[in-house]
Structures are given as structure tokens and as C-alpha cells.
Design an enzyme around this catalytic site. Sequence first.
Site, mmCIF file in Angstrom:
data_model
loop_
_atom_site.group_PDB
_atom_site.id
_atom_site.type_symbol
_atom_site.label_atom_id
_atom_site.label_comp_id
_atom_site.label_asym_id
_atom_site.label_seq_id
_atom_site.Cartn_x
_atom_site.Cartn_y
_atom_site.Cartn_z
ATOM 1 N N LYS A 22 0.827 -1.213 0.000
ATOM 2 C CA LYS A 22 0.000 0.000 0.000
ATOM 3 C C LYS A 22 0.860 1.261 0.000
ATOM 4 O O LYS A 22 0.593 2.207 -0.738
ATOM 5 C CB LYS A 22 -0.876 -0.099 1.260
ATOM 6 C CG LYS A 22 -1.500 1.155 1.759
ATOM 7 C CD LYS A 22 -2.541 0.815 2.797
ATOM 8 C CE LYS A 22 -2.099 1.030 4.237
ATOM 9 N NZ LYS A 22 -1.954 2.423 4.633
ATOM 10 N N ARG A 27 2.757 6.176 -3.550
ATOM 11 C CA ARG A 27 3.835 6.947 -4.198
ATOM 12 C C ARG A 27 3.812 6.754 -5.703
ATOM 13 O O ARG A 27 4.008 7.702 -6.473
ATOM 14 C CB ARG A 27 5.191 6.515 -3.630
ATOM 15 C CG ARG A 27 5.441 7.108 -2.247
ATOM 16 C CD ARG A 27 5.853 6.096 -1.262
ATOM 17 N NE ARG A 27 6.299 6.683 -0.005
ATOM 18 C CZ ARG A 27 5.679 6.514 1.162
ATOM 19 N NH1 ARG A 27 4.565 5.797 1.233
ATOM 20 N NH2 ARG A 27 6.154 7.052 2.270
ATOM 21 N N ARG A 122 -6.040 13.736 13.445
ATOM 22 C CA ARG A 122 -4.578 13.496 13.483
ATOM 23 C C ARG A 122 -3.790 14.775 13.182
ATOM 24 O O ARG A 122 -4.247 15.648 12.466
ATOM 25 C CB ARG A 122 -4.224 12.353 12.517
ATOM 26 C CG ARG A 122 -4.824 11.046 13.016
ATOM 27 C CD ARG A 122 -4.596 9.909 12.069
ATOM 28 N NE ARG A 122 -3.190 9.565 11.946
ATOM 29 C CZ ARG A 122 -2.741 8.673 11.076
ATOM 30 N NH1 ARG A 122 -3.574 8.050 10.259
ATOM 31 N NH2 ARG A 122 -1.463 8.390 11.017
ATOM 32 N N SER A 173 9.329 10.642 10.705
ATOM 33 C CA SER A 173 8.086 10.339 9.995
ATOM 34 C C SER A 173 8.333 10.301 8.499
ATOM 35 O O SER A 173 8.734 11.298 7.891
ATOM 36 C CB SER A 173 7.020 11.395 10.316
ATOM 37 O OG SER A 173 5.995 11.341 9.334
ATOM 38 N N ASP A 320 4.745 0.208 11.891
ATOM 39 C CA ASP A 320 3.410 -0.381 11.710
ATOM 40 C C ASP A 320 3.323 -1.800 12.265
ATOM 41 O O ASP A 320 2.239 -2.378 12.318
ATOM 42 C CB ASP A 320 3.031 -0.359 10.224
ATOM 43 C CG ASP A 320 2.743 1.064 9.759
ATOM 44 O OD1 ASP A 320 2.459 1.933 10.611
ATOM 45 O OD2 ASP A 320 2.819 1.315 8.543
ATOM 46 N N LYS A 347 -1.643 7.393 15.448
ATOM 47 C CA LYS A 347 -2.030 6.646 14.241
ATOM 48 C C LYS A 347 -3.562 6.674 14.135
ATOM 49 O O LYS A 347 -4.199 7.541 14.714
ATOM 50 C CB LYS A 347 -1.495 5.212 14.324
ATOM 51 C CG LYS A 347 0.022 5.136 14.361
ATOM 52 C CD LYS A 347 0.627 5.612 13.070
ATOM 53 C CE LYS A 347 2.132 5.651 13.124
ATOM 54 N NZ LYS A 347 2.710 6.404 12.013
ATOM 55 N N ARG A 351 -2.651 3.685 19.353
ATOM 56 C CA ARG A 351 -2.454 2.220 19.330
ATOM 57 C C ARG A 351 -1.838 1.702 20.624
ATOM 58 O O ARG A 351 -1.974 0.520 20.934
ATOM 59 C CB ARG A 351 -1.577 1.806 18.146
ATOM 60 C CG ARG A 351 -2.310 1.872 16.850
ATOM 61 C CD ARG A 351 -1.523 1.299 15.687
ATOM 62 N NE ARG A 351 -2.318 1.440 14.481
ATOM 63 C CZ ARG A 351 -1.830 1.651 13.259
ATOM 64 N NH1 ARG A 351 -0.520 1.725 13.091
ATOM 65 N NH2 ARG A 351 -2.635 1.764 12.229
ATOM 66 N N ARG A 393 -4.819 -2.225 12.156
ATOM 67 C CA ARG A 393 -3.675 -3.005 12.662
ATOM 68 C C ARG A 393 -3.963 -3.562 14.055
ATOM 69 O O ARG A 393 -3.485 -4.632 14.419
ATOM 70 C CB ARG A 393 -2.400 -2.170 12.632
ATOM 71 C CG ARG A 393 -2.054 -1.740 11.203
ATOM 72 C CD ARG A 393 -0.621 -1.330 11.023
ATOM 73 N NE ARG A 393 -0.451 -0.535 9.820
ATOM 74 C CZ ARG A 393 -0.377 -1.019 8.581
ATOM 75 N NH1 ARG A 393 -0.439 -2.320 8.384
ATOM 76 N NH2 ARG A 393 -0.235 -0.223 7.551
HETATM 77 C C1 S3P Z 1 3.793 5.614 6.159
HETATM 78 C C2 S3P Z 1 4.563 6.097 7.189
HETATM 79 C C3 S3P Z 1 4.269 5.838 8.595
HETATM 80 C C4 S3P Z 1 3.351 4.625 8.726
HETATM 81 C C5 S3P Z 1 2.163 4.720 7.823
HETATM 82 C C6 S3P Z 1 2.604 4.782 6.377
HETATM 83 C C7 S3P Z 1 4.195 5.920 4.785
HETATM 84 O O1 S3P Z 1 3.618 6.956 9.155
HETATM 85 O O2 S3P Z 1 2.927 4.474 10.046
HETATM 86 O O3 S3P Z 1 1.325 3.594 7.984
HETATM 87 O O4 S3P Z 1 3.755 5.218 3.866
HETATM 88 O O5 S3P Z 1 4.966 6.860 4.599
HETATM 89 P P1 S3P Z 1 4.435 8.184 9.826
HETATM 90 O O6 S3P Z 1 5.199 8.860 8.775
HETATM 91 O O7 S3P Z 1 3.371 9.064 10.407
HETATM 92 O O8 S3P Z 1 5.289 7.534 10.872
#
Ligand code: S3P
Length: 443
Positions: A22, A27, A122, A173, A320, A347, A351, A393
Site C-alpha cells: 500500500k 507513491r 490526526r 516520519s 506499523d 495513528k 495504538r 492493525r
Molecule cells: C507511512 C509512514 C508511517 C506509517 C504509515 C505509512 C508511509 O507513518 O505508520 O502507515 O507510507 O509513509 P508516519 O510517517 O506518520 O510515521
Amino acid sequence: MDAIISPAHHPLRGTLTVPPDKAICHRAVLLAAAAEGETDIRPWPSAEDCQRTLHLVQQLGVSVAASPEAARIRGAGPEGLRAPGPDLFCGESGTTLRLAAGLLAGQPFSARLTAGPSLSRRPMRRIVEPLTRMGARIEAAASAETGEEMRPPLTVHGRRPLRALRYELPVASAQVKSAILLAGVWADGPTTVIEPQATRDHTERMLRHYGARVRREGRAVTVEPSPLRSPGPLVLPGDFSSAAFLLVAAACVPGSRMTLQGVGLNPTRIRLLEILQRMGAAVRWTVTEASWEPRGTVELEAGPLQGLVLEAADVPGLIDELPILMVAAACARGTTRLQGLGELRVKETDRVRSMVVALGRLGLRIRLGAAEGVELEGGRLRGAVVDSAGDHRTAMSLAVAGLVADGATTVRGVECVAKSFPEFFDFLRRAAGSPTVKTVDKG
Ligand code: S3P
């Protein structure tokens, strides 16, 4: 929908291919939309979140031919994206919203990104601040609770060119890093993001695959303003984060052996494999295709698991997988200490809270610990009624916990698995047997 899970009475066995990744799909779609040329993305994930991103680029005037197997995207090119009519609804997909904000920051028009109830709570200051420094103007909603943190909806008034930026991320992040790098494609010079710890690098790899100049020096990643060109057909690897639930299920049920094929093995995503090895499972992984995103085979054999201490520095590599790691720790002998879980609290749900409450109900000794951590004592779980809190999750982690609990476990509200892994219960049934895994539609 509820899931009713009975204890697994025999070892889990199987050779499985999990659905496509996913995170990589988001991207691929966003860059395909802004690139020159046509991109065919397959296999197409059935995850709801990917559908959100695909619909969003269509609303920006991008032509998409979609089937259940693939999406063919005719790129709009550098000047081709158009102001959307209605709002761009991102559902509960944080990756869609944050990455799209980066893309939109560099477009010469305004667009409003809206979200479902959980994503609307969020934090967004983390992307609003750097994108504003690059010259975009972003209006955000204030939180009803604190009155200060920025939340969706976000109205992004883009600008071209943006100002190049050198930015030190306050939190590790990948979504924030990605939003800035995507905006950097339309900046007036090189844009650099400095990470406190390395996070998943799918955006950097994808940008390179579309012809952008991206370089990494230590913790700093730099993108040059670049024309994007479709790399042609893109075949997505299996989603490691989905695979994780099946791997931990096999690690927890004695005598189990599982093989996963065609799964993404990007080194920034697979920290869980090293952790499971350290805990005592026999895990081997082999890269069979070292392409733009490495992929290959994972083989796991259950072994007696031992608790461990996880440092905050380990967290980004398995962000994750932390909920399912708590289930592995529940099956292990001794104490497990997980530290630096602050990001887990923002999240789809908090969580840390949803897992501490639910595993506590299943009889585990688990509590909040020092340094934004959780401490738990491995031991026998007993079946109970637990709640997913609407988080995919959490739902999947609790279903796996049900396999090793005494008596039946009911997980309430499991329809949320559609966000990332709609086929999860079918996969679990294939590995553990139909009588063990039942889902009940509550109408
Ligand atoms: C993701 C980055 C993570 C992850 C999310 C997907 C991504 O989040 O928890 O499920 O695809 O860049 P954060 O960037 O908020 O840590």
C-alpha cells in the site's frame, strides 16, 4: 463485523503471496499523475487507502483506466494537473493526505483535502509548517480539544516555484519527509530533509525511478527540482506490513512453518524480521529480485520466544508492526520493554492505548512504562471480547492473539481491515483452518 477466533489446534502451514504494498502504491500513483508518460501499476491492491489516492489524482484531471488487476495512469506532466472541483476526500488514509499536500504545495492552484473522522483528529502541523516555509499557504482546522494543533481539512494554496528548504524533522516520519520531498520537485533549488532516525525510503526510491535526482548523505536526503518521467510498467511487491501478521501468527503457534513469496524486503521496513530472530524464531529471508524495491522470500519456523528490550531507535523500522510485535511478546517467555512509542499514539487510534486495553482484557500483564513505553510479561492469554477501536492493525493483531488464547476470542469491529488488507481473514483461514477463524456480519 466481528471476528470469532478459536485457539489454533494445529501448527500453521503455508506458502502465501500477500497483496501488494500500500505504501509503495500511494507513491507510484502520485508520481505517475505528475509525470510525463503512461504508468501501468499492478497488481492493484484492494486496500481502500490506495483507492483514495487513485480517486484523488483523477479529481486533479488525470486520466486513469482502472481494473481490479491494474491501474493505467496517463501522466499530466509538469504543467498538467488541474484545480479540482469538489473537495479531495482522503477517507482515513493519512498517507494520501500528507503526501498529496506535498504534491499540491507545488501546483499553481488551490485544493481542499478533507478526511474521515479518525484522520480528522490526526496532527498536521508537522507538514503545514515545512510546506509553509517553502511558500505554500495552508489553512488548517483547529482541534476542538486543544484549540491549537492543526487538523484536516487542509486547504492548500500552492505556489510555483516553491522555495528550496533545508529542514530538520522534529519527529521520525516517512510521511512528513515524503511531503517535503514531493514539494521539493517544484522548488527553486535543492531541498534537504534531515531525519532524526532513518524512516522508510519508498519516496526516495520512487522519485529516482521517475527520473528525479535524489541523494542521501547520512541522515540527510536531498531532492533536486526535476522533471518526472514514467518508468513504464510498475510491478508492486507484496506488503511487508500485511505479511507481518501472518509471520507473527506462525511464530506464536508452536510447530508452525510459513513461507511468504514476492514480499517487499526494503531494508527500512523489515526490522521485525531481525526482532523475531532475536526473540527465538528461525527466520530466513532472501532477496530474489533486487529491483527499485527489493523483494523476495521469507521463511519462518516457530521456536520458543523470549522477551526483549526494544530501543526507541528501533521504532521507525517497524512502526506499523508494533501492535503485532506486542502479540509476539505476549507469546514469549519473560518481560518485554518497548520504548519510544510516542508516534504510535497518533495513528488511526492511539495504538498504545487500544493494544494495552485489549491485551489486558485477554489476561496479559501489560502496562504503560517509562520513556513513552509499554512493559509486558509473556504468559497465557484467555479468550475474551475485545475491541479493534476501528483500527485495522489493532484488529488484525488481536485476531492473531486469539489463535493463542484459551477459549474463543471475539474481536469487535473488524471491517476496518479493509483499509490495508481486506483479504486478511481469508489468509488467516488458509493458514489456520476455517473452523478457527470466523467472521460474523452484524448487519
Ligand atoms: C507511512 C509512514 C508511517 C506509517 C504509515 C505509512 C508511509 O507513518 O505508520 O502507515 O507510507 O509513509 P508516519 O510517517 O506518520 O510515521
